[in-house]
Structure formats: structure tokens, C-alpha cells
Design a protein around this motif. Structure first.
Motif, PDB file in Angstrom:
ATOM      1  N   ALA A 145       6.292   9.310  -5.404  1.00 32.67           N
ATOM      2  CA  ALA A 145       5.541   9.078  -4.173  1.00 32.67           C
ATOM      3  C   ALA A 145       4.759   7.781  -4.224  1.00 32.67           C
ATOM      4  CB  ALA A 145       4.581  10.234  -3.911  1.00 32.67           C
ATOM      5  N   CYS A 146       4.433   7.327  -3.048  1.00 33.20           N
ATOM      6  CA  CYS A 146       3.605   6.156  -2.827  1.00 33.20           C
ATOM      7  C   CYS A 146       2.266   6.306  -3.543  1.00 33.20           C
ATOM      8  CB  CYS A 146       3.387   6.020  -1.317  1.00 33.20           C
ATOM      9  SG  CYS A 146       2.387   4.622  -0.831  1.00 33.20           S
ATOM     10  N   SER A 147       1.750   5.188  -4.019  1.00 37.19           N
ATOM     11  CA  SER A 147       0.446   5.182  -4.681  1.00 37.19           C
ATOM     12  C   SER A 147      -0.508   4.204  -4.009  1.00 37.19           C
ATOM     13  CB  SER A 147       0.606   4.801  -6.158  1.00 37.19           C
ATOM     14  OG  SER A 147       1.395   5.735  -6.828  1.00 37.19           O
ATOM     15  N   GLY A 148      -0.258   3.906  -2.747  1.00 34.77           N
ATOM     16  CA  GLY A 148      -1.085   2.946  -2.022  1.00 34.77           C
ATOM     17  C   GLY A 148      -2.460   3.488  -1.681  1.00 34.77           C
ATOM     18  N   CYS A 149      -3.197   2.741  -0.868  1.00 35.09           N
ATOM     19  CA  CYS A 149      -4.583   3.115  -0.572  1.00 35.09           C
ATOM     20  C   CYS A 149      -4.821   3.394   0.910  1.00 35.09           C
ATOM     21  CB  CYS A 149      -5.534   2.039  -1.069  1.00 35.09           C
ATOM     22  SG  CYS A 149      -5.233   0.426  -0.358  1.00 35.09           S
ATOM     23  N   SER A 150      -3.783   3.791   1.628  1.00 39.54           N
ATOM     24  CA  SER A 150      -3.940   4.138   3.042  1.00 39.54           C
ATOM     25  C   SER A 150      -3.850   5.648   3.214  1.00 39.54           C
ATOM     26  CB  SER A 150      -2.837   3.471   3.871  1.00 39.54           C
ATOM     27  OG  SER A 150      -1.584   4.028   3.533  1.00 39.54           O
ATOM     28  N   ASN A 151      -4.101   6.101   4.408  1.00 36.34           N
ATOM     29  CA  ASN A 151      -3.985   7.529   4.707  1.00 36.34           C
ATOM     30  C   ASN A 151      -2.564   8.030   4.481  1.00 36.34           C
ATOM     31  OD1 ASN A 151      -3.242   5.920   7.053  1.00 36.34           O
ATOM     32  ND2 ASN A 151      -3.135   7.827   8.202  1.00 36.34           N
TER      33      ASN A 151
END
Length: 123
Positions: free
Chosen positions: A8-14
Motif C-alpha cells: 500500500a501507499c505510504s504517502g501523507c494524504s488522506n
């Protein structure tokens, strides 16, 4: 490995948080084994072996940047099931401004899609 591996994505958005939370749910519900996409991208032997020997691979990205899928593609890992949270009509917002409605919408979409492909609870 008899279960799919999920990344899964590990970004910093919702939407990144939603992607990550769904991967955690898939793991805790026993539908998949969550693994570390950054370990695959960093070419960590154990992580790369897990990725390349997976029965099936699920990738969940938060947005159209597709960082998770690109990490797996660059490591020559085949992705069998791919989801992008923003493709589900959920708007990308800064940091953790998510909602239970958005989380539920994405979770239901992904679980239903996986069920249609034979990945479901064994009850």
C-alpha cells in the motif's frame, strides 16, 4: 504462500492513509499478508523474495502518482490486483483529513472487487 501479498501507499494524504488502512485490514482479516513496498524498492533480500514468490499481489495506491505500483514494477514484481483510491471518487486532501465515509466506500469497493476474483473470507 497461499494468500496474496498486499502493498500500500505510504504517502501523507488522506487517500494514502485509506490505502494503508485497507491493506492492514486485508491482513488482519486474513485475506492477504501485508508486506513492505519500500523494502522491495530498496532491494532488501527478504522483502524481494516475498514479493517475487507471492501467490498473487495486490497493490493499493492513494492517488494517480501510483508510487506503490511503480515501486513494484521497477522491481519486476507482477501486480495481479491494482486499486487507486482516488479512482473511487474520493478526493485527495492534505494530511489525515479523511472520513469514515471515504474509508468505508474504498474498503467496500476493494473487498467486493477481490471477492469477485475469489479472494474472500473463509467463514
Amino acid at each position: 504462500m497461499s494468500k496474496p501479498v498486499v502493498y500500500a501507499c505510504s504517502g501523507c494524504s488522506n487517500v494514502a492513509r485509506i490505502a494503508h488502512d485497507i491493506a492492514l485490514n486485508l491482513d488482519s482479516d486474513g485475506l492477504a499478508e501485508m508486506s513492505c513496498v519500500s523494502g522491495v524498492a530498496a532491494n532488501v533480500d527478504e522483502m524481494k523474495t516475498t514479493a517475487t514468490s507471492a501467490y498473487q499481489t495486490i497493490a493499493i495506491d492513494g492517488c494517480e502518482l501510483s508510487c506503490t505500483k511503480l515501486c513494484l514494477d521497477n522491481a519486476s514484481v507482477n501486480v495481479d490486483h491494482y486499486f487507486v483510491v482516488t479512482d473511487m471518487g474520493i478526493e485527495k486532501r492534505d494530511k489525515w483529513q479523511d472520513s469514515i465515509i471515504d474509508n468505508s466506500k474504498a474498503l467496500n469497493f476493494i473487498y467486493k472487487s477481490l471477492k469477485e476474483k475469489g479472494i474472500e473470507f473463509n467463514v
